[in-house]
Structures are given as C-alpha cells and as structure tokens.
Enzyme design. Sequence first.
Site, PDB file in Angstrom:
ATOM      1  N   TYR A 122      -3.679  -2.319  10.779  1.00  0.00           N
ATOM      2  CA  TYR A 122      -3.335  -1.460   9.648  1.00  0.00           C
ATOM      3  C   TYR A 122      -2.217  -0.487  10.039  1.00  0.00           C
ATOM      4  CZ  TYR A 122      -7.494  -3.055   7.097  1.00  0.00           C
ATOM      5  OH  TYR A 122      -8.445  -3.808   6.439  1.00  0.00           O
ATOM      6  N   PRO A 135     -12.663  -4.514  -4.176  1.00  0.00           N
ATOM      7  CA  PRO A 135     -13.681  -4.537  -5.237  1.00  0.00           C
ATOM      8  C   PRO A 135     -13.103  -4.343  -6.637  1.00  0.00           C
ATOM      9  CG  PRO A 135     -13.725  -2.439  -4.086  1.00  0.00           C
ATOM     10  CD  PRO A 135     -12.812  -3.334  -3.300  1.00  0.00           C
ATOM     11  N   LEU A 136     -11.873  -3.833  -6.733  1.00  0.00           N
ATOM     12  CA  LEU A 136     -11.243  -3.616  -8.041  1.00  0.00           C
ATOM     13  C   LEU A 136     -10.126  -4.618  -8.291  1.00  0.00           C
ATOM     14  CD1 LEU A 136     -11.058   0.293  -8.014  1.00  0.00           C
ATOM     15  CD2 LEU A 136     -12.919  -1.198  -8.789  1.00  0.00           C
ATOM     16  N   LEU A 192      -6.897  -4.120 -11.042  1.00  0.00           N
ATOM     17  CA  LEU A 192      -7.048  -4.693 -12.383  1.00  0.00           C
ATOM     18  C   LEU A 192      -8.360  -4.286 -13.040  1.00  0.00           C
ATOM     19  CD1 LEU A 192      -5.613  -8.311 -12.066  1.00  0.00           C
ATOM     20  CD2 LEU A 192      -4.461  -6.187 -12.687  1.00  0.00           C
ATOM     21  N   LEU A 193      -9.352  -3.909 -12.223  1.00  0.00           N
ATOM     22  CA  LEU A 193     -10.646  -3.507 -12.767  1.00  0.00           C
ATOM     23  C   LEU A 193     -10.814  -1.986 -12.772  1.00  0.00           C
ATOM     24  CD1 LEU A 193     -12.804  -6.254 -11.002  1.00  0.00           C
ATOM     25  CD2 LEU A 193     -12.147  -6.180 -13.417  1.00  0.00           C
TER      26      LEU A 193
END
Length: 328
Positions: A53, A212-213, A217-218
């Site tokens: 990262y 998780p999103l 988009l969620l």
Amino acid sequence: MEYTNLGRTGLSVSRLCLGTMNFGPKTTPSDSFAIMDRALEHGINFFDTANVYGWKIGEGITETIIGNWIGQGGGRREKIVLATKVYGKMQEWPNGQGLSARHIIAEANASLRRLQTDYIDLYQMHHISRSTPWEEIWQAMEVLVAQGKVLYVGSSNFAGWHIAAAQESAKSRHFLGLVAEQCIYNLMARTVELEVLPAARQYGLGVIPWSPLHGGLLSGALAKIAAGEAGRSGEGRAADDLEKNRAAIEQFEKLAAELGAAPSNLALAWLLAQDGVTAPIIGPRTNEQLDGALGALELTLTQETLDRLDELFPPVGKGGPGPEAWAW
C-alpha cells in the site's frame, strides 16, 4: 462497538475493520493519524494494511504511516489487532515478490520495522502463489510463529479449493493454518458465495470482505452524481458498472431512504447479516465518513428487506453454494 471472534480463534475483533489503503496516496499522514485515533474512540480495534500500500515499489508508505502512529505510544499497539499482507512486488529483482520462504520472511521483518512493532497479529497472503508448494509456505510461517513475529495467518483472494488445500497441508503439519480469508464481497459481487464462503465456514475461517461498497456504487452513487459529487463512482470501471446496474442501484437507494438509512450503511448491514462474515473493511478518507459507517451496526435488516436486496442484486446461479447453485 460489537466484537466477534476471528474465525475459530479466541481473538476478538470489531465487526468493522479499518482499511488503510488510502493512507498516503489519498489521505495525509496527519489525517490518517486522526482517523486511527477516532477509530479507537469508537472501539474499532481491527486495522488492515499491506506492505504494497502506497503503491511505490519497496517503500511501504502506508505501513510507515501506521508505524509512526503506533510509535506515539499511549497503548496504541496493545489496543489494536494489526493485519498486514505479503505477496506483492517489493523489489524489481527476482525473489522480490510472491510466497517463497525467502520473500515471506524478508517481508515480515520489513513490515515489522515499518510498523514499529515486534509482532503482526494477522499475516495474510495477498494472493495465491501458483509456483510455491504449501510445504514451503507453511515452513516459513511456522518459523515466524515460533519466533513470535506472527500470531495468526490469513489469506486474501483465494479460491475455495486453495483454502481447502492450504488447510489440509497445515493439518498434516499439526499447524493452525489459515484463520481468515479476505475477499471481495458485496451486493454486486457475490461469486464468493459459491465456494469461498462455504470453504471458509467448513474450515473455521473468518471472512473479511473488501470493497463492501463496490467502489462507491453502493454508497449513494446516483444521489452524489445528481449533486455533482460523483467521486470514484463516476470514473472508469465503476462508471461502467453503474450504467449496467443503474435500475437496481436506483431502487437500492430508494429502499435505503425508506428505511431511513444511508445506502452505504444498508450495504454494510447486509454483509454483517451474512453467515461467516467477521468484519467488512471500511476505508474512510475523513473522520466524518468513519463516524457515518458506525450506523451500519445499528441497522437490523428484516427478512423482507433481505429478500428485496436479493431481488435487486441476485446471487450467482440459483443462489447459495455450489454445486446446487449451478447444478440443480
């Protein structure tokens, strides 16, 4: 904050995991420090990072930021369950990536230096190595565990059969083996329900969903676009997925409004309701985003809501694990 055991272990982790991939590239060190401090204030004790990262080969920028935060003291290291990863390219020369014993041990020591700690709670293989035998991988991990440098071992982006092969090999060596699998899992990416999740449940691995999103988009993407705040959801692959799933996302945002919930919290609450899921990884870029994510823990979904979400974002095949999902 709610806590649960990480897989079949006795280790307690928060039901939300703080993802740190933005630390460095998108979030300044000072803002990263503030987010980590706020996470502790909320009781989030599960922090996830990786040696790659920062995305500059060999620099480990994100781990360095976390290490400098830990180095301030105040019990920071003792309070958190620290997870990092190995596999990605950290040198241009041969042996600078992968899961050879040489690379695993060298990178564990490098991560320890950057993180300013003498142990890693959860050391995760960032990807499967198709060229390294399990005997070599487990021998290296056993050395690190025996030295007290690694406490638990996990995987990331493994197929179901990789988990099975890993665990059977570890069992033959009388070694604990994998205790967690970190995989992409959300309402729009449900392939892991076929074999990865069943394998994880069978072998007692906690599941740690990343993205998780689904790239934002969620998280209320359509409302943000309408307000001129598209962010990641208006770019590249996310924009393509948005157009393909616009009708479902529109209804998803409408359902969230009916429930009085933020779309992102509805998506997180759905994951938290799935059997075997330990802690979705949230990647806040601000303290406000971190504060908002905690609303997911207060959102209990009825069976009617769960069924509606299945209608909007159907599982793969006929749903559930394979072979039932595709065979009958």
